[in-house]
Design an enzyme around this catalytic site. Structure first.
Site, short mmCIF file in Angstrom:
data_model
loop_
_atom_site.label_atom_id
_atom_site.label_comp_id
_atom_site.label_asym_id
_atom_site.label_seq_id
_atom_site.Cartn_x
_atom_site.Cartn_y
_atom_site.Cartn_z
N HIS A 104 -5.83 2.81 1.34
CA HIS A 104 -5.17 3.88 1.84
C HIS A 104 -5.81 4.69 2.87
CE1 HIS A 104 -3.21 3.24 -1.81
NE2 HIS A 104 -3.79 3.77 -2.58
N ASP B 170 0.93 -1.14 0.07
CA ASP B 170 0.00 0.08 -0.14
C ASP B 170 0.84 0.86 0.13
OD1 ASP B 170 -1.46 2.40 0.90
OD2 ASP B 170 -2.91 1.05 1.60
N HIS B 171 1.07 1.85 -1.34
CA HIS B 171 2.03 2.76 -1.19
C HIS B 171 2.02 3.90 -0.33
CE1 HIS B 171 -0.54 5.19 -3.81
NE2 HIS B 171 0.21 6.27 -3.63
C1 BG6 Z 1 -3.68 4.83 -6.34
C2 BG6 Z 1 -4.97 4.76 -6.88
O1 BG6 Z 1 -3.71 3.65 -5.23
O2 BG6 Z 1 -3.51 6.18 -5.33
C3 BG6 Z 1 -5.22 6.15 -7.73
O3 BG6 Z 1 -5.08 3.67 -7.69
C4 BG6 Z 1 -4.93 7.50 -6.92
O4 BG6 Z 1 -6.60 6.31 -8.26
C5 BG6 Z 1 -3.38 7.15 -6.28
O5 BG6 Z 1 -4.86 8.55 -7.87
C6 BG6 Z 1 -3.20 8.36 -5.52
O6 BG6 Z 1 -1.79 8.25 -4.95
P1 BG6 Z 1 -0.98 9.74 -4.53
O7 BG6 Z 1 0.16 8.96 -3.79
O8 BG6 Z 1 -0.94 10.52 -5.53
O9 BG6 Z 1 -1.95 10.24 -3.55
#
Ligand code: BG6
Length: 486
Positions: free
Chosen positions: A236, A173-174
């Site tokens: 997230h 989960d980044h």
């Molecule tokens: C991803 C989603 O996991 O996270 C995207 O699939 C989203 O839809 C993105 O835009 C948002 O990540 P960040 O790091 O730009 O907040």
């Protein structure tokens, strides 16, 4: 103890994520001398590159996606020397023999990163197993989406578990790789003064917002099967909620941190179908202006009408001792007024105001953790306005500011994937999602979807560039709470 591998195998090596995030992150780690010296990186995808062809491809991606001040010709050249490529079709069992030959000896450890459609996971795992690329020296990293509901996520996890036990499975989960997200732990557990009020006695409500200005971004195929609830809340937003709500772990390690998060997920109140329309709001963006730019509606971008939600707001509850009666308001949307990820914690009002009638209204204290695009922590406190007011004192809400951007101005902002790739390579699971977490997250999400289906809830249109449908405002106002927007 960290246990670095000598080889990294990247499936989906020509994909969008690889170009934007994974290659730039690996390069960043290389340029800072953080990768094991002997680490070799093998790309695999359907494209028919040889090593040199893929190096040229990777160089182009770095050119395009690295910030100018990170480009260093010598570092790029030495990075590309680590990189190799093998054309691979994950659905074709024959493909794995030449792949295994290319990767060679894995006694020094192998980390596999599956950045591919989960529909290919099963054949990928079987293929890897058949050529001996799944033994005890191998660990696997899995990109989202890991299913679209509890059942499908179980199928994926079962397929993976046939070859990789949990202690060698790294679910990504980044958000957990973001510095500011890890800072929630530093703030809560590196300081003593929040903890005594970090509960239902001290806190009135918690608001978690991930607002984006982007729209569909040519991801129709995926997004239409997901929608905002699965795309952002299941992972997230719920991870942020767990970091805010969990009990203090005994150790900063993969077992203790994930045990505590998992307990939070298991305490999430599962909504009954008839409660869902009251507790959630869904929306889909119509046309409008985002930061002065006219943008099309979701349906127009898609080329057809759709009932996929691009916005969702939820009133959630955690049924445990600490959080009894404290609402957690969650919201996320695309094409919102501004890009912002933020956690706002509203503390209880003072029990009695001695200033009543003699100094204006007291605002309850609020702690704001801004995750992006700026990085700061702000505590809103009441202070006396300077002056000789004869009626009493004039109070005003002012921010106590900790700008992480300014305080740590000298250190480079890293891509979240740098942290996660390094941890995968070195074998630290703390910032990866455990199977029981994922399944508990899905249980909460599936109940909401079931409620939408049972009550025929369809997303309400909201203008692009707004904060979502007006019902989302009503969701909190009904409780006398206002979303923290500036
Ligand atoms: C991803 C989603 O996991 O996270 C995207 O699939 C989203 O839809 C993105 O835009 C948002 O990540 P960040 O790091 O730009 O907040």
């Amino acid at each position: 103890p960290r246990d670095p591998v000598a080889k990294l195998l990247l499936f989906g090596a020509t994909g969008d994520l690889a170009q934007r995030m994974l290659l730039p992150s690996l390069y960043g780690l290389h340029a800072d001398n953080l990768l094991p010296a002997e680490l070799k990186i093998f790309g695999a995808a359907r494209h028919d590159h040889d090593d040199e062809g893929y190096r040229a491809f990777a160089r182009k991606a770095l050119d395009q996606f690295l910030p100018e001040d990170r480009k260093n010709e010598a570092a790029i050249a030495s990075f590309l020397e680590r990189v190799f490529y093998q054309p691979t079709d994950l659905s074709d069992p024959e493909s794995f023999t030449p792949l295994a030959e290319k990767v060679g000896d894995i006694a020094g450890g192998l980390a596999i990163y599956l950045s591919t459609a989960p529909s290919l996971f099963e054949s990928a795992i079987t293929g890897l197993q058949s050529v001996g690329l799944a033994g005890t020296t191998v660990r696997v990293g899995l990109e989202k989406p890991l299913g679209y509901d509890l059942e499908s996520s179980r199928e994926i996890n079962d397929a993976v578990a046939k070859a990789f036990p949990e202690e060698r499975t790294y679910r990504i989960d980044h958000y957990l790789g973001k510095e500011t997200v890890q800072n929630i732990l530093a703030l809560r557990f590196g300081n003593s003064f929040f903890e005594p009020v970090w509960n239902a006695q001290g806190i009135d409500n918690v608001q978690i917002t991930i607002a984006e200005t982007v729209g569909l971004e040519e991801r129709a195929g995926y997004y239409e099967t997901a929608g905002a609830l699965r795309d952002m809340v299941q992972n997230h937003i719920l991870q942020l909620l767990a970091l805010v709500a969990m009990e203090p772990p005994a150790h900063f390690d993969g077992t203790d941190v994930r045990d505590e998060k998992s307990k939070v997920f298991r305490s999430l109140r599962i909504m009954k179908p008839e409660e869902v329309p009251q507790m959630t709001v869904t929306g889909q963006y119509g046309e409008g202006a985002v930061k002065g730019q006219f943008v099309k509606s979701y349906a127009e971008e898609l080329g057809q009408s759709s009932t996929t939600e691009t916005f969702v707001a939820i009133k959630a509850h955690i049924d445990n001792w600490r959080w009894q009666g404290v609402p957690f308001y969650l919201r996320t949307g695309k094409r919102m007024a501004t890009r912002r990820s933020e956690i706002a914690i509203q503390f209880k009002a003072v029990p009695h105001s001695m200033f009543a009638g003699r100094g204006g209204l007291l605002q309850p204290n609020m702690l704001i953790i801004r995750l992006q695009p700026e990085e700061y922590i702000q505590l809103l406190v009441m202070a006396k306005e300077p002056g000789l007011d004869r009626n009493g004192v004039r109070l005003r809400e002012v921010p106590l500011n900790l700008s992480l951007d300014a305080e740590f101005a000298g250190s480079r902002r890293r891509i979240a994937y740098e942290r996660l790739l390094l941890d995968l390579i070195e074998g630290d699971q703390t910032l990866f999602v455990r199977r029981d977490e994922v399944e508990a997250q899905w249980r909460f999400i599936d109940a909401i979807r079931a409620g939408w289906d049972a009550n025929d809830v369809k997303p309400k249109s909201y203008p692009s560039g707004s904060w979502g449908p007006s019902a989302a405002i009503a969701l909190t106002e009904r409780d006398g709470v206002t979303w923290q927007d500036d």
